[in-house]
Design a protein around this motif. Structure first.
Motif, PDB file in Angstrom:
ATOM      1  N   SER B 122       0.773  -1.334   0.228  1.00 18.94           N
ATOM      2  CA  SER B 122       0.254   0.102   0.174  1.00 18.94           C
ATOM      3  C   SER B 122       0.884   1.170  -0.202  1.00 18.94           C
ATOM      4  O   SER B 122       0.852   2.107  -1.065  1.00 18.94           O
ATOM      5  N   PRO B 123       1.753   1.690   0.580  1.00 23.59           N
ATOM      6  CA  PRO B 123       2.786   3.263   1.483  1.00 23.59           C
ATOM      7  C   PRO B 123       3.684   3.228  -0.569  1.00 23.59           C
ATOM      8  O   PRO B 123       3.157   4.181  -1.037  1.00 23.59           O
ATOM      9  N   ASP B 126       0.709   3.732  -2.762  1.00 23.11           N
ATOM     10  CA  ASP B 126       0.589   5.352  -2.843  1.00 23.11           C
ATOM     11  C   ASP B 126       1.108   6.409  -3.163  1.00 23.11           C
ATOM     12  O   ASP B 126       0.821   7.517  -3.777  1.00 23.11           O
ATOM     13  N   ASP B 127       2.827   5.933  -2.766  1.00 24.39           N
ATOM     14  CA  ASP B 127       3.167   7.131  -3.068  1.00 24.39           C
ATOM     15  C   ASP B 127       2.955   7.455  -4.469  1.00 24.39           C
ATOM     16  O   ASP B 127       3.657   7.816  -5.226  1.00 24.39           O
ATOM     17  N   ARG B 130      -0.046   9.053  -6.356  1.00 25.35           N
ATOM     18  CA  ARG B 130      -0.629   9.890  -5.631  1.00 25.35           C
ATOM     19  C   ARG B 130       0.049  11.312  -6.831  1.00 25.35           C
ATOM     20  O   ARG B 130       1.223  11.181  -7.175  1.00 25.35           O
ATOM     21  N   ASP B 135      -7.770  11.436  -4.893  1.00 26.73           N
ATOM     22  CA  ASP B 135      -8.214  10.463  -3.743  1.00 26.73           C
ATOM     23  C   ASP B 135      -9.242   9.716  -3.768  1.00 26.73           C
ATOM     24  O   ASP B 135      -8.826   8.569  -3.192  1.00 26.73           O
ATOM     25  N   LEU B 138      -7.752   6.788  -5.242  1.00 24.26           N
ATOM     26  CA  LEU B 138      -6.588   6.214  -4.394  1.00 24.26           C
ATOM     27  C   LEU B 138      -6.665   5.681  -3.437  1.00 24.26           C
ATOM     28  O   LEU B 138      -6.355   4.371  -2.753  1.00 24.26           O
ATOM     29  N   ALA B 139      -7.695   5.569  -2.425  1.00 26.42           N
ATOM     30  CA  ALA B 139      -8.700   5.377  -1.636  1.00 26.42           C
ATOM     31  C   ALA B 139      -9.019   3.563  -1.925  1.00 26.42           C
ATOM     32  O   ALA B 139      -9.166   2.823  -1.140  1.00 26.42           O
ATOM     33  N   ARG B 142      -6.174   1.740  -2.356  1.00 25.94           N
ATOM     34  CA  ARG B 142      -5.430   0.949  -0.608  1.00 25.94           C
ATOM     35  C   ARG B 142      -5.962   0.050  -0.089  1.00 25.94           C
ATOM     36  O   ARG B 142      -5.983  -1.358   0.113  1.00 25.94           O
TER      37      ARG B 142
END
Lengths: 423, 260
Positions: B122-123, B126-127, B130, B135, B138-139, B142
């Motif tokens: 996930s991180p 996300d990176d 983004r 958003d 992205l959610a 994630r």
């Protein structure tokens, strides 16, 4: 157990790499065998973990029985700290607030826990408490609490030489405080930014920032904002040896300051300014006024300064009496390294001025030992300066005399007016 | 569901873990050696271990060795841990801890395990996404990525965002993401390739871990996304290449870029 520790030489992980709350334990680095620190570190870790759980699951959704049980568990462990331990009291307050599950109050209580850790010289634990408080405020979209947390983070980073990070935190704190219409919070963030600029040897920048805050305080007709800005301007002026300017700002702020705490800080500032220009009687009166309102621990610092004032005035007998009074109680703050080292340095200065070489040596030795243990570079350099003065005396030099500046018209006028007021 | 390997000699601790995790998801080891073997051969998503499982051994050092060998398999340390041990565990690479006092609270244990199982991709995603994806998009990525180890499917994904499957499909198109089905397929492949970076892991064990019925099914998924076979991809460059290909299938939309 292995005969030697293979974990100790490993690099420490960053906050994001390690498990949640681990940073609260990092003060144990190099001091793993310190049992008292180990107990404190575990308690802080457990406290932070409960907040992280509430952030993750949501304050309302954490099962009550499970949460209460965790809180009770930590409360039982508090008994490992001494009854009068200041951290124990703060943690007990924190647990009480956590039980009520009010996010804003938890943010504040956690900042208090972090502040105590910081006073004890446990920087990483303080950082973790402040950052967790910020995370909680962010998750609750509570701008005012987030600004408070960011201000604490900024001040902490500034004190450990992480200036760039401090600047980012303080700027964001100022912005959020304005959003939340928290004018005092905004003024305090600006005060932090000015202190940062000042420590970076940019006094003009600091003055500019504070002057704009002062102007805005006057525009808002907000006495507290004005007082905060003027107080910092007074400190800046005093640091630049501009006693007249310092007294002007301090006295202006004092007259409009609505809060006792701020008034006491301003009076203390004026006492220091009076000493610089040799108005010792006025300094004494100002110190007495501060002492009448100050809490026990801060009072010790005021008493030490009062002792120094006597030494500067050439009153050796009063210095020795006051010094003895401070020394009698100095062990009470042994767990607050910054304050402890500052007290010893202040007394050492007085001892050098009065030619009490043995006392001076003892005080310098204690302050160096504390500063070394807690990596306090600023105190170490001040102690080094005093040590050089002491060596000069030991080599046959005469005791260094305190040279006061000539008081200017502003100082004389304010000295007359201050005598008539109380804090 | 995700499989957890546990080294807990005490029956009380085993019962406590079982109360927090469905029993079918647990496999037991009797020693550190066996724990290593299980992780190599079975589709293990996380490990729980009592620091004092073997007497006269430094449990923290064992944790360090495990995390060196299996850096992508999260390890939860279990037991009565004092401040010093907690500090050393962080340095040794433990992913989280369950202290004895909390061990018999299934809520706490389940919460800790949920956090460690969500770690990973996930991180990183996300990176990289983004600034490209809005958003809301992205959610979704994630959530999907967090739940791949628990075998999330498209209806559940749509449901968790309060949408029907067809609405989610339309939204994904608008956000410049692949369809939800293809998104999950990609995420499984990326997870699988990441796990394959750990030495000793077999394609079969990783396939089971991701919910495929066989290694062949996982190989087909790789062919359908990246093309080719998994073996040449068992290095960090292979994983990076796969990630780039996935990102190429997520063009994003103008709105997402403006939001970012």
């Amino acid at each position: 157990m292995a005969r030697y520790d293979r974990i100790a030489p490993l690099n420490s992980p960053t906050r994001t790499e390690a498990f949640q709350g681990w940073l609260a334990l990092r003060d144990l680095e190099g001091r793993e065998r310190d049992a008292d620190l180990g107990r404190r570190a575990r308690l802080r870790f457990l406290a932070v973990r409960m907040v992280r759980r509430a952030i993750r699951e949501g304050f309302e959704r954490v099962p009550t029985a499970s949460f209460e049980r965790q809180i009770e568990g930590v409360r039982e462990e508090l008994g490992q700290l001494a009854t009068r331990d200041i951290e124990r009291a703060r943690l007990a307050d924190f647990l009480h607030v956590l039980q009520a599950r009010s996010p804003a109050s938890v943010c504040k209580a956690l900042l208090e826990v972090g502040t105590v850790a910081r006073e004890l010289g446990h920087i990483y634990a303080a950082e973790e408490c402040f950052l967790t408080s910020q995370d909680l405020a962010t998750s609750q979209r509570h701008a005012s609490c987030e600004a408070d947390a960011l201000r604490a983070i900024g001040a902490l980073y500034e004190s450990v030489g992480r200036g760039d990070e401090a600047e980012v935190a303080l700027k964001k704190a100022a912005q959020l405080a304005l959003q939340a219409d928290e004018r005092v919070g905004w003024a305090r963030a600006v005060q932090g930014l000015a202190a940062l600029a000042s420590n970076r040897d940019q006094p003009q920048e600091a003055r500019k920032v504070l002057q704009s805050a002062l102007d805005r305080g006057l525009e808002w007709q907000d006495a507290r904002v004005t007082a905060i800005a003027a107080q910092q301007l007074a400190e800046l002026s005093l640091a630049a040896d501009d006693v007249e300017g310092s007294l002007h700002f301090a006295w202006t702020a004092f007259r409009s300051a609505p809060v006792d705490e701020v008034r006491a800080a301003l009076m203390l500032l004026m006492a220091r300014a009076f000493r610089r220009v040799g108005l010792f009687a006025n300094a004494e009166a100002a110190y007495d006024a501060v002492l009448s309102t100050t809490s026990t621990v801060s009072a010790l610092m005021v008493q030490a300064e009062q002792a120094l004032a006597a030494a500067e005035a050439g009153d050796t007998k009063s210095f020795l009496t006051r010094r003895a009074r401070v020394v009698e109680r100095i062990s009470e703050v042994a767990r607050q390294p910054q304050l402890y080292a500052s007290l010893h340095l202040t007394l050492a200065r007085g001892a050098i001025l009065t030619g009490a070489v043995d006392f001076a040596r003892d005080h310098i030795r204690d302050s160096i030992a504390t500063a070394r243990k807690h990596v306090d570079a600023a105190t170490l350099s001040q102690a080094d300066e005093l040590l050089s003065a002491l060596e000069e005396m030991a080599a046959g030099g005469s005791p260094k005399q305190f040279k006061a500046q000539e008081p200017g018209p502003i100082a004389k006028r304010i000295a007359g007016e201050v005598g008539a007021v109380t804090v | 569901m995700a499989i957890i390997a546990a080294l807990l000699p005490s029956n009380a601790d085993r019962d406590a873990l079982q109360a927090a995790v469905p029993p079918n998801d647990l496999i037991w080891a009797d020693s550190w050696r066996e724990l290593h073997r299980l992780v190599r051969r079975q589709p293990v998503a996380a490990v729980v271990t009592d620091l004092r499982a073997e007497t006269r051994k430094d449990g923290v050092l064992r944790v360090f060795r495990f995390s060196q060998r299996f850096p992508l398999t999260p390890l939860v340390a279990w037991g009565e841990l004092d401040g010093r041990e907690l500090f050393r565990l962080g340095k040794a690479g433990a992913s989280d801890v369950v202290i004895s006092r909390d061990a018999d609270d299934p809520h706490v244990v389940a919460g800790v395990l949920e956090v460690v199982l969500k770690r990973g991709l996930s991180p990183l995603l996300d990176d990289r996404l983004r600034g490209k994806i809005a958003d809301e998009g992205l959610a979704v990525v994630r959530y999907a990525s967090d739940h791949v180890p628990t075998h999330v499917q498209v209806p559940e994904l749509a449901d968790s965002f309060g949408m029907s499957v067809s609405t989610l499909e339309r939204r994904c198109e608008r956000w410049g993401l692949p369809t939800p089905g293809r998104l999950l397929l990609w995420l499984r492949v990326l997870y699988g390739l990441r796990w394959l970076l750990e030495p000793g892991r077999s394609v079969e064990s990783v396939a089971y871990q991701l919910g495929y019925s066989s290694g062949a099914a996982f190989r087909r998924a790789i062919k359908a996304t990246i093309g080719g076979r998994p073996s040449p991809l068992r290095n960090s460059r292979g994983f990076d290449r796969a990630l780039d290909k996935f990102l190429a299938e997520c063009p994003g939309d103008a709105a997402g870029q403006v939001v970012a």
